[in-house]
Design a protein around this motif. Structure first.
Motif, mmCIF file in Angstrom:
data_model
loop_
_atom_site.group_PDB
_atom_site.id
_atom_site.type_symbol
_atom_site.label_atom_id
_atom_site.label_comp_id
_atom_site.label_asym_id
_atom_site.label_seq_id
_atom_site.Cartn_x
_atom_site.Cartn_y
_atom_site.Cartn_z
ATOM 1 N N ASP A 6 -6.487 -5.750 -4.738
ATOM 2 C CA ASP A 6 -6.623 -4.488 -5.461
ATOM 3 C C ASP A 6 -5.254 -3.887 -5.801
ATOM 4 N N LEU B 171 -7.767 -5.858 -0.231
ATOM 5 C CA LEU B 171 -6.874 -4.725 -0.489
ATOM 6 C C LEU B 171 -5.618 -5.202 -1.201
ATOM 7 N N GLN C 15 -11.260 -8.116 4.086
ATOM 8 C CA GLN C 15 -11.013 -6.844 3.413
ATOM 9 C C GLN C 15 -9.528 -6.596 3.205
ATOM 10 N N THR C 16 -8.700 -7.117 4.119
ATOM 11 C CA THR C 16 -7.256 -6.979 3.962
ATOM 12 C C THR C 16 -6.769 -7.807 2.776
ATOM 13 N N TRP D 183 0.836 -1.204 0.000
ATOM 14 C CA TRP D 183 0.000 0.000 0.000
ATOM 15 C C TRP D 183 0.872 1.256 0.000
#
Length: 238
Positions: free
Chosen positions: A187, A184, A180-181, A35
């Motif tokens: 993504d 991510l 969700q991690t 990230w």
């Protein structure tokens, strides 16, 4: 396929565009590193050896940095194991309750995040970086009070006040659950990379490669990771 995400550095490099990532080698911190590489123009990592029983995560952190081309500083903080009572830095069952704090799991290491973030904050100052990234999370976590947003905000204010500096502690996973991690990481183009190269298992077991990564499959960390992966595949982010 173990695909390494392709990230390109941005042209502008001011303190606000530079980030130091606290990299343990676990799923959360490796996701945070990817990230940060996507968000900031310059990124480095800092890793702490605090006598953790799952020391293989240190090997994973080093390998991750080498693969994505990030400089890494490894800091000896073995004193944590000398002053803390925890199954994660000593003997004991990580699945049981903590000896001093029965409302918390035995894997809780008192003041660990405070000590690590304090040291990381000092190194960010030395580098001239305006951001400190950590993978703490209060949504889908192991019950650690030093992963709460309130704690991070209070510590951030105290560290800035005590050093006459302005360094923002970034917590991109704070309100994400494990599903969700994983999402991510997907993504960011690094899902396979995170699964293959990170280590979460408290027992330090990398003998078995599960769909969600390596681990014993029985410790609390493995169970949380496995459940999160199943929810990710089902697109269940509740």
């Amino acid at each position: 396929m173990n695909k390494i995400p392709d990230y390109h550095l941005k042209a502008q490099k001011t303190p606000k565009d530079k980030a130091l990532v606290v990299l343990s080698g676990g799923q959360d911190s490796v996701t945070c590193l990817l990230w940060a590489l996507a968000e900031f123009s310059e990124v480095q990592a800092i890793t702490f050896d605090y006598g953790q029983r799952h020391r293989v995560e240190l090997i994973c952190a080093k390998s991750v940095c080498q693969q994505v081309g990030v400089k890494q500083k490894v800091v000896d903080m073995s004193h944590i194991s000398q002053v803390s009572l925890s199954a994660l830095v000593g003997d004991g069952d990580v699945s049981e309750a903590h000896a001093l704090h029965p409302e918390l799991p035995a894997s809780y290491v008192p003041n660990r995040n405070a000590m690590m973030l304090t040291a990381a904050h000092a190194w960010a100052q030395a580098l001239g970086y305006g951001n400190l990234v950590t993978g703490v999370c209060q949504t889908d976590y192991s019950g650690y009070p030093d992963c709460h947003d309130e704690f991070i905000q209070e510590l951030s204010n105290a560290l800035d006040l005590g050093s006459n500096s302005v360094i923002e502690i970034q917590t991109p996973l704070m309100y994400l659950n494990k599903a969700q991690t994983f999402d991510l990481a997907n993504d960011l183009g690094g899902l396979d990379f995170v699964i293959e190269n990170s280590h979460t298992c408290y027992e330090g077991d990398r003998r078995v490669r599960h769909p969600w990564g390596y681990g014993c499959g029985e410790c609390p960390a493995c169970k949380i990771r496995a459940a999160g992966y199943e929810k990710f595949l089902a697109k269940d982010f509740t």
